[in-house]
Every structure is written in structure tokens, then in C-alpha cells.
Enzyme design. Structure first.
Site, PDB file in Angstrom:
ATOM      1  CB  ILE A 130      43.045  48.291  45.792  1.00  0.00           C
ATOM      2  CG1 ILE A 130      43.182  48.170  44.215  1.00  0.00           C
ATOM      3  CG2 ILE A 130      44.409  48.274  46.284  1.00  0.00           C
ATOM      4  CD1 ILE A 130      43.786  49.414  43.558  1.00  0.00           C
ATOM      5  N   GLY A 131      39.983  46.637  45.157  1.00  0.00           N
ATOM      6  CA  GLY A 131      38.419  47.149  45.034  1.00  0.00           C
ATOM      7  C   GLY A 131      38.053  45.898  43.990  1.00  0.00           C
ATOM      8  CB  SER A 132      34.905  44.824  43.107  1.00  0.00           C
ATOM      9  OG  SER A 132      35.469  43.518  43.846  1.00  0.00           O
ATOM     10  N   GLY A 133      35.834  45.801  40.135  1.00  0.00           N
ATOM     11  CA  GLY A 133      34.968  46.455  38.921  1.00  0.00           C
ATOM     12  C   GLY A 133      33.733  45.832  38.711  1.00  0.00           C
ATOM     13  CB  SER A 134      31.388  46.492  35.771  1.00  0.00           C
ATOM     14  OG  SER A 134      31.119  47.877  36.033  1.00  0.00           O
ATOM     15  CE1 TYR A 135      29.680  42.829  33.406  1.00  0.00           C
ATOM     16  CE2 TYR A 135      31.115  44.123  32.249  1.00  0.00           C
ATOM     17  CZ  TYR A 135      29.727  43.884  32.498  1.00  0.00           C
ATOM     18  OH  TYR A 135      28.732  44.378  32.029  1.00  0.00           O
ATOM     19  N   GLY A 136      35.339  42.263  37.224  1.00  0.00           N
ATOM     20  CA  GLY A 136      36.395  41.923  37.767  1.00  0.00           C
ATOM     21  C   GLY A 136      37.174  42.583  38.764  1.00  0.00           C
ATOM     22  CE  LYS A 153      37.728  47.910  35.635  1.00  0.00           C
ATOM     23  NZ  LYS A 153      36.831  48.762  35.137  1.00  0.00           N
ATOM     24  CG  ASP A 255      27.448  53.573  37.215  1.00  0.00           C
ATOM     25  OD1 ASP A 255      26.496  53.973  38.004  1.00  0.00           O
ATOM     26  OD2 ASP A 255      28.070  52.567  37.646  1.00  0.00           O
TER      27      ASP A 255
END
Length: 419
Positions: A130-136, A153, A255
Site C-alpha cells: 500500500i505504500g513505501s516508507g523511508s527505508y521499507g 512496515k 517532516d
């Protein structure tokens, strides 16, 4: 959402491809450092690594972005991240948290499949990315225990340890700090951390988060490219409520931007992604590391070695509000360097027919002087924010409800009681 002048190519170059729910498919490559010129402290650079096409991709793992924090001599300046960790660990060890129900910590990981061949992590059944985080990557799972959906995550510990984000820090530092922060927090306008799965015998690491159905979607709502004022006001009130809670608990988000603001099916906005957040003590919110997204970066973060985190969060709130109602960024150049120059030097332009109260609010939030910039308390009491809804409801958090209060008895004895 974007005007023709704010081309997708330029936004991609700025490292803001995730904003407004947009994603771009291109071959990742490492890029060199930009020529800063007057900019002494670059906020954030995204060095993308090509995704794996093997089992890691299926498990929702990816090689995320590498945050570069600029020049720093650790011998001359103590890392804010280390201070944050120490503060957070002290709070957790002494029960100074806002959670009535602590985050579940699981030290055993079982990877299996259900009867339909869907991959499982313990009791969680994988459904889709469903999406992407900063590192995964962030993957949607359904719990076979309670039937609810959760956003998980997923990370590789070995990969996080290889990513250098500062001379003495790795991406693992950022992720562990995010976990510590979310273990402390609990607020209706903040995404809730449910469980951490960390098996010491395995390389996988998971954060189980409450599933928020969607992101704020600007297209097709209100005037072309932006939100109507009623919707923008509702979302802003939720952001302000969450940010005031964070700042009251000495947490700087770092952020704030549309991509980190999620909206539930009932329309409640929640702040997510604390991967670059920091913690401070004793009202001293002076920070040094500034890893936020470039177009949401405050002028003082572009120019100085240190800045005040709460004021920087408030600037990012102003940029977000500008995006809400106008559907574009207030300061966007052709390059990273050009964007920073415009943030620092260019005047703010607003349409002549903009609601005067809204104009006043945006101008107050996007004041380039952090000493004169509107505070969150002033925002909460602003006439446009109050509107017809009234004052933003005060949230009495768990730690305040259970804070020891000194009482004096009739015989003069002082005792501590929970309130």
C-alpha cells in the site's frame, strides 16, 4: 494537483515523488551531492536503490532512501538523535508515556502461508503493498486473530545497519528512534503503533501500525487543483491538534507534508511517519539535523547550522495549508539549489481573491523569520481555523491524567496523588 509549471519531472528531482500520493516508476540511480551555494544544511536527499525482484519484494521489503545530513563533526556537537534516544528510554523506563495499553513486543517471528497460499507473518495474512516508507515498504495485512486490517512496515536489519545517515549513525538508528517515539505517543490524530516484531534470530523487523484507509486526495475536490476551504479547515484543525500534542510532549515531527497525512474512512486526519522525528528537553527545541522534505523546509533550516524544531514544523504546516487550498507549492525551483534559494529569498505570492482571513493565516505561517512566525497556539485561536466549528477540542492525554500532583493535607503533610 499540480499546475503545468510545477511539472512532475521537477517534483521528482526534488525528491518529493511521494507527495500527494503520486509515485513514479523509473530506474533508480545514485546521485551526487548538489552544489549548495548558500545552503549549508541540505534537508534531505533521496539516493534510490534498485528494488529486489525476489522474495524480499514479495515480503514488502525494499532498499529505501538514504538520508544525508550534511557536514557535522561529532566531536564538536552531540548528536540530537542520541539525545532523543536517551530521553525516550528514560521516559519509557519511568512510565512517562501516553499509552494506557503499551505497544506489544513480539520476539518470535514465524513466516508461513495460509490455506490459500498467502504469505503470513505470525497471525498476519499478507494482502497487498500500500505504500513505501523511508527505508521499507508498507504492506496491508489482515489479522487472522481479530479479522482487522493493519499496515505493516517491513525492514531488513542488516540493510538498515549498512545505510549511513550521519558519521556515527545508521538508518537503524532512525527506525529504532521512530519505534521509541511511537511507544510513547497516543493521540486521535496520530497513527497508532500496535506491535513491534523483532526476532533476534532473524534479519526481518516489522512495525505493525493501525490501518488508515487512505491519504488526503486533492484531485476532484473543490476548485481545480485544491481543496475547498471547509475541507482544508477540517484537515488543518486535525493537524494542529496532533502537532500541539507532539510539541507539548517535546517531540518535533520534522517532516509534515501531505504524504505523511492519512485520512480515515470517517474523515479524521492522522499524522504518520516519525522516521526523522526528534525529541528535546526543557523547552529547548534547538536542533541541528534537518532531514525533512526539501519543498517543506523552513528558511532557517536552509541557512543555519541549528534551528528551532517547533518553528520548522509550523513552517511545514504553512506549506501544507498552501498546498491544500492552492494545489501547488509556494516555493519550487528547477533544481534543489534553486528551490532553497527561493525558500530563503523569494516573497510569498497569494491570489488577490483569496479569503482575507486565510491569507492572514498563510502569511503568518510562512513568515521567513522564525521569531515572528505564527505559533501553533496562535494558529489554533485564529479566526479562520475556528470558523463555525469553534475552538479545537483540548485532548487530555493519558500521561497528564495520571501525572502525580502534590496535595497538602490538613496536618500540613505533602503527598503525591494521581490526577
Amino acid at each position: 494537483m499540480f499546475t503545468k509549471s510545477d511539472s512532475l519531472a521537477r517534483v521528482t528531482e526534488m525528491g518529493c515523488c511521494g507527495c500527494f500520493g503520486l509515485s513514479f516508476s523509473r530506474k533508480p540511480k545514485r546521485s551526487g551531492r548538489p552544489n549548495r551555494g548558500l545552503v549549508n544544511n541540505v534537508s534531505q536527499e533521496f539516493l534510490l536503490v534498485e528494488e529486489d525482484e525476489d522474495e524480499e519484494e514479495e515480503d514488502g521489503l525494499e532498499n529505501g532512501g538514504l538520508t544525508d545530513t550534511g557536514n557535522r563533526d561529532d566531536g564538536e556537537y552531540q548528536s540530537p538523535v542520541k539525545r532523543s534516544e536517551e530521553i525516550l528510554k528514560y521516559r519509557i523506563q519511568n512510565g512517562l508515556i501516553c499509552r494506557e495499553i503499551p505497544v506489544k513486543e513480539t520476539n518470535r517471528l514465524v513466516r508461513s502461508e495460509d490455506e490459500n497460499g498467502n504469505k503470513m507473518i505470525n497471525e498476519y495474512v499478507r494482502e497487498c503493498k500500500i505504500g513505501s516508507g523511508s527505508y521499507g515498504k508498507v504492506v496491508l495485512y489482515r489479522s487472522s486473530a481479530d479479522g482487522k486490517h493493519y499496515a505493516i512496515k517491513a525492514f531488513h536489519k542488516s540493510h538498515l545497519l549498512k545505510l549511513r545517515v550521519a558519521p556515527s549513525e545508521t538508518a537503524m538508528t532512525d527506525v529504532l528512534r521512530e519505534v521509541l517515539i511511537m511507544k510513547v505517543l497516543n493521540h486521535p490524530n496520530i497513527v497508532n503503533l500496535i506491535e513491534v516484531i523483532d526476532d533476534p534470530t532473524m534479519d526481518h523487523f516489522y512495525m505493525v501500525l493501525e490501518y488508515v484507509e487512505g491519504k488526503w486526495v486533492c484531485d476532484g475536490v473543490g476548485p481545480p487543483g485544491g481543496l475547498d476551504e471547509i475541507t482544508a479547515r477540517k484537515y488543518l484543525r486535525d493537524i494542529v491538534s496532533g502537532l500541539m500534542y507532539l510539541h507539548a510532549h517535546n517531540v518535533v515531527h520534522g517532516d509534515i507534508k501531505p504524504d505523511n497525512l492519512l485520512v480515515t474512512a470517517s474523515g479524521t486526519l492522522k499524522i504518520g511517519d516519525f522516521s526523522v522525528s526528534q525529541v528535546f528537553e526543557d523547552e529547548n527545541d534547538e536542533l541541528r539535523r534537518s532531514p525533512g522534505t526539501p519543498v517543506f523546509t523552513a528558511p532557517e533550516c536552509c541557512l543555519g547550522l541549528t534551528y528551532h524544531g517547533k518553528a520548522a514544523d509550523t513552517w511545514a504546516l504553512g506549506v501544507t495549508l498552501y498546498c491544500m487550498v492552492l494545489g501547488k507549492y509556494p516555493f519550487l525551483g528547477d533544481t534543489l539549489q534553486d528551490t532553497y534559494d527561493k525558500i530563503v529569498h523569494n516573497p510569498l505570492h497569494l491570489p488577490d481573491d483569496l479569503n482575507p482571513l486565510l491569507r492572514n493565516l498563510i502569511e503568518g505561517l510562512l513568515c521567513k523569520d522564525p521569531e515572528r512566525r505564527m505559533t501553533l497556539e496562535a494558529v489554533a485561536n485564529h479566526a479562520w481555523v475556528i470558523g463555525e466549528e469553534g475552538a479545537i477540542p483540548q485532548y487530555l492525554c493519558w500521561c497528564k491524567r495520571n501525572k502525580p500532583q502534590t496535595q497538602v493535607s490538613d496536618d500540613g503533610r505533602r503527598t503525591d496523588a494521581l490526577i
